[in-house]
Design a protein around this motif. Structure first.
Motif, mmCIF file in Angstrom:
data_model
loop_
_atom_site.group_PDB
_atom_site.id
_atom_site.type_symbol
_atom_site.label_atom_id
_atom_site.label_comp_id
_atom_site.label_asym_id
_atom_site.label_seq_id
_atom_site.Cartn_x
_atom_site.Cartn_y
_atom_site.Cartn_z
ATOM 1 N N ASN A 180 -25.836 -70.534 15.659
ATOM 2 C CA ASN A 180 -27.129 -69.859 15.744
ATOM 3 C C ASN A 180 -27.347 -69.249 17.127
ATOM 4 O O ASN A 180 -28.238 -69.618 17.876
ATOM 5 N N GLY A 214 -24.482 -68.748 12.485
ATOM 6 C CA GLY A 214 -25.550 -67.769 12.439
ATOM 7 C C GLY A 214 -25.762 -67.111 13.783
ATOM 8 O O GLY A 214 -25.364 -67.635 14.817
ATOM 9 N N LEU A 258 -28.755 -61.775 11.402
ATOM 10 C CA LEU A 258 -30.080 -61.317 10.975
ATOM 11 C C LEU A 258 -30.966 -61.084 12.182
ATOM 12 O O LEU A 258 -30.991 -61.908 13.105
ATOM 13 N N PHE A 283 -30.208 -67.725 5.531
ATOM 14 C CA PHE A 283 -29.041 -68.471 6.006
ATOM 15 C C PHE A 283 -28.785 -69.720 5.143
ATOM 16 O O PHE A 283 -27.667 -69.938 4.689
ATOM 17 N N LEU A 341 -31.740 -75.016 10.619
ATOM 18 C CA LEU A 341 -30.558 -74.263 10.191
ATOM 19 C C LEU A 341 -29.322 -75.156 10.215
ATOM 20 O O LEU A 341 -28.495 -75.114 9.292
ATOM 21 N N ILE A 352 -33.230 -65.821 16.733
ATOM 22 C CA ILE A 352 -33.517 -67.118 16.126
ATOM 23 C C ILE A 352 -34.221 -68.000 17.162
ATOM 24 O O ILE A 352 -33.627 -68.365 18.175
ATOM 25 N N HIS A 378 -34.115 -65.619 8.705
ATOM 26 C CA HIS A 378 -32.990 -66.551 8.844
ATOM 27 C C HIS A 378 -33.248 -67.910 8.190
ATOM 28 O O HIS A 378 -32.343 -68.498 7.624
#
Length: 139
Positions: free
Chosen positions: A116, A96, A68, A77, A108, A100, A73
Motif C-alpha cells: 500500500n 496496493g 488507485l 482492493f 487493506l 491511500i 481502495h
C-alpha cells in the motif's frame, strides 16, 4: 545453463481498477518492474476485480500490483483479493498503491493487500518489497 537463466522471472500484473483513468504512475511502475527483470502484464484501464482474478489465473501471475487514485481502495482492493482467493489461488502476492491514507492500511492488509505504497515511494523500495515478500506466498 547459467543459474540466472534457470531462475524463473517474476510475472507481475499491474492493474488499474474501476473508474480511475489516471495511469501515468502505473505505466512508470510497468517500466520499472520490466527494468528490474520482471515479466510485466498491464491490465489496461477500468479493470474489474473479476477480470483481474481471471488474468491472474490465465497468465500464472506471481504478483498483482493494484493502483488507485480515486479513493475506492477500501472497496476495490479487498474485492480483488477475494476474487483471486475465490478461484482457489493462494500463492499470489497482492500489493496496493495510490493515494491511500495511513489509517486505511491496516484494513487493506487484513484483506490480503500488502505494501500500500503512496505517491513518491521510491521505485527500488517497491521492487525490494516484492522480491522480499514473494517467497512468503510461494510456500
Amino acid at each position: 545453463m547459467s543459474q540466472k537463466a534457470q531462475t524463473k522471472r517474476i510475472r507481475i500484473l499491474v492493474s488499474k481498477l474501476g473508474l480511475d483513468g489516471h495511469d501515468r504512475g502505473a505505466l512508470v511502475l510497468c517500466r520499472a518492474f520490466r527494468d528490474a527483470g520482471m515479466e510485466v502484464i498491464y491490465s489496461g484501464l477500468f479493470a474489474t476485480p473479476e477480470r483481474i482474478a481471471q488474468i491472474v489465473e490465465d497468465e500464472d501471475i506471481d504478483v498483482v500490483a493494484l493502483s488507485l487514485l480515486n479513493g475506492a481502495h477500501l472497496t476495490l482492493f479487498p474485492r480483488v483479493a477475494k476474487a483471486i482467493k475465490d478461484k482457489g489461488i493462494n500463492d499470489v502476492l497482492v500489493i496496493g498503491g495510490g493515494v491511500i491514507p495511513e489509517d486505511d492500511k491496516p484494513d487493506l492488509e487484513k484483506s490480503g493487500v500488502l505494501g500500500n505504497f503512496g505517491p513518491g515511494t521510491p521505485l527500488p523500495a517497491i521492487i525490494d518489497f516484492i522480491q522480499t515478500n514473494i517467497s512468503k506466498t510461494k510456500k
